[in-house]
Motif scaffolding. Sequence first.
Motif, mmCIF file in Angstrom:
data_model
loop_
_atom_site.group_PDB
_atom_site.id
_atom_site.type_symbol
_atom_site.label_atom_id
_atom_site.label_comp_id
_atom_site.label_asym_id
_atom_site.label_seq_id
_atom_site.Cartn_x
_atom_site.Cartn_y
_atom_site.Cartn_z
ATOM 1 N N ILE A 138 7.820 9.005 0.845
ATOM 2 C CA ILE A 138 5.771 8.630 1.799
ATOM 3 C C ILE A 138 6.286 7.421 3.359
ATOM 4 C CG2 ILE A 138 5.885 6.819 0.122
ATOM 5 C CD1 ILE A 138 2.960 8.390 2.411
ATOM 6 N N PHE A 139 8.348 7.159 2.671
ATOM 7 C CA PHE A 139 8.728 5.619 4.131
ATOM 8 C C PHE A 139 8.983 6.418 4.378
ATOM 9 C CE2 PHE A 139 7.892 2.224 0.833
ATOM 10 C CZ PHE A 139 6.857 1.405 1.509
ATOM 11 N N TYR A 178 1.054 -0.940 0.344
ATOM 12 C CA TYR A 178 0.206 0.352 0.337
ATOM 13 C C TYR A 178 0.803 1.516 -0.312
ATOM 14 C CZ TYR A 178 -2.549 4.036 1.516
ATOM 15 O OH TYR A 178 -3.544 5.201 1.554
ATOM 16 N N VAL A 179 1.524 1.577 0.896
ATOM 17 C CA VAL A 179 2.724 2.657 1.480
ATOM 18 C C VAL A 179 3.520 2.844 -0.101
ATOM 19 C CG1 VAL A 179 4.198 4.525 2.280
ATOM 20 C CG2 VAL A 179 2.472 2.233 4.147
ATOM 21 N N ASP A 180 3.708 1.727 -0.527
ATOM 22 C CA ASP A 180 4.921 1.999 -1.548
ATOM 23 C C ASP A 180 3.543 2.095 -3.198
ATOM 24 O OD1 ASP A 180 8.006 1.421 -2.758
ATOM 25 O OD2 ASP A 180 6.302 -0.576 -4.329
ATOM 26 N N SER A 181 2.575 2.140 -2.640
ATOM 27 C CA SER A 181 1.638 2.491 -4.760
ATOM 28 C C SER A 181 2.048 3.913 -4.092
ATOM 29 C CB SER A 181 0.811 1.859 -4.030
ATOM 30 O OG SER A 181 0.223 2.200 -3.476
ATOM 31 N N ILE A 198 12.102 2.424 2.652
ATOM 32 C CA ILE A 198 11.962 1.490 1.729
ATOM 33 C C ILE A 198 11.613 1.015 0.950
ATOM 34 C CG2 ILE A 198 10.540 -1.020 2.395
ATOM 35 C CD1 ILE A 198 9.888 0.342 5.381
ATOM 36 N N VAL A 199 12.568 0.065 -0.075
ATOM 37 C CA VAL A 199 12.437 0.453 -1.323
ATOM 38 C C VAL A 199 12.308 -1.292 -1.167
ATOM 39 C CG1 VAL A 199 13.648 -0.302 -3.643
ATOM 40 C CG2 VAL A 199 14.309 1.511 -2.009
ATOM 41 N N LYS A 219 4.408 5.560 -3.400
ATOM 42 C CA LYS A 219 6.004 5.825 -3.379
ATOM 43 C C LYS A 219 5.622 7.092 -4.839
ATOM 44 C CE LYS A 219 10.627 5.236 -2.150
ATOM 45 N NZ LYS A 219 11.255 3.682 -1.840
ATOM 46 N N ALA A 220 4.979 6.477 -6.177
ATOM 47 C CA ALA A 220 5.437 7.267 -7.332
ATOM 48 C C ALA A 220 5.416 8.883 -7.021
ATOM 49 C CB ALA A 220 4.627 6.369 -7.901
#
Lengths: 249, 249
Positions: free
Chosen positions: B194-195, B183-186, B234-235, B188-189
Amino acid sequence: MSSRSIILTLRAIVISIDMKPILETDQEFICDIQAPCFQTLSPEEAELVRASKTQVLFRKGDNLTKQGAFASYALFVIKGLAKQYIEGDGSKNFNLRIIQPGEFVGLSSVFTKNTFNYSSVALTDCQVFLVEKDAITTIIKQNGQFGFTMIKRYCEQNANLFDTLRTVMYKQMNGRIADTLLYVDSLKAENPEIFQLLSRKDMADFAGISTESAVKLLKSFEKDGLIELHEKDIVVVNHKELLEISKKG
Amino acid sequence: MSSRSIILTLRAIVISIDMKPILETDQEFICDIQAPCFQTLSPEEAELVRASKTQVLFRKGDNLTKQGAFASYALFVIKGLAKQYIEGDGSKNFNLRIIQPGEFVGLSSVFTKNTFNYSSVALTDCQVFLVEKDAITTIIKQNGQFGFTMIKRYCEQNANLFDTLRTVMYKQMNGRIADTLLYVDSLKAENPEIFQLLSRKDMADFAGISTESAVKLLKSFEKDGLIELHEKDIVVVNHKELLEISKKG
DNA sequence: GATTAAATCAATAAAAAAGTTGTCGTAGTT
DNA sequence: AACTACGACAACTTTTTTATTGATTTAATC
């Protein structure tokens, strides 16, 4: 996690969403209406307040009011301490007062403005109840005694505002921090922990000076034997001399 | 302090009290109404929004909404990021979503409930404008296209709520933290930082697990080459496998 | 009863925020 | 021009918060 505890968790969440006020027990419910300023209400009026109120637990650090946000209600603090301040540019805030249990926040919003003209934040967890302004208006119009109490409170806050402006206008650092010390100290009898809840920046924001200046002045007051600094707690030793400094400005 | 700067300070304070929205320049003013979801408004409708709105700068850490407080308006985030969460007992929060620019908070309060059923807090400074619910109601009733947009948005949020409930209900730690990461990664773009804005406790509160468990799982995911931990960033390395874990639950 | 999932506790480490101090610059005041 | 009253900056220390890790406990499932 077990399904039973999941269900318990879910139930807790659903209850939260439905938001029958957290922590509202019968005991506390009675307690509300017993606050001095609600004593003049008739049973019907008390019922109106009850019907149009909601009770909220503000956690330490939560905003009770946000400068500029719409204000459709007034807040009455049952338990806990908060500070009221105005926001400037950057992070330049100016602290106006400490809000104690039994006091209202946002009364002005009820009478005139549609938005809060200051922010306030909980210094400790605060049990607060919110009353919609229509209810307050209705009651004031039909209950003169209650109206008088409200106006009196509102005026008191205003009077303090004028004092504050005078301080900011005419006094310099020493007088201002002395004022701040005297003000906060005057609350210490009721709230012994009050100084621990305020950072040096808070003290500075009450005096309207820079944090560094506040630190230096407090040290210098300590050296002169006016106050004692014990970690974050401050003890006023020479009340009279502080008053003197406050007067000299 | 010189009298001139005192006067400047005072003027700043007075302006703040009067609270014509901080930071509202013509430029930004135009910007508001240009947000996609307001494009279907007629000139008169736009004017109604304009008249019944106020613009507020929420500082990082400020509450945009407080669970249980009266809600007489909806919030539209112009700039900045916030998180929406429900409060339980103690300090047990459960994070629901990240609020991005262009999104509403508190829509449900407009349609049904009189109080906010969740809290939200600014993760960065947020430029927000508040629209009174009466204005929104009026416009929806006369402008079907706008109403459709609002309902659509509201439904999307609801759909996500169901997903969240499903996750909490049926998945265990691995699946939950995987969901959180995805969710959070989505986001990030759109929001590369965000992280960094989320603590381990935040991640844990999204997954509905303890902070310690979140820390341990993230480490273990790193060891398994699913993600990389760079300080707070986080990646996601192995998106596919995370999805797999999410599905397995 | 054994196994598993995950919270809680306790101890520590690391990072961030708050507090402190000295130096300097600036704008008014004398 | 010299002086005063600050705020601003930089460097540093202390305190508080957040993160991490391992050990223990609790409950539920198998």
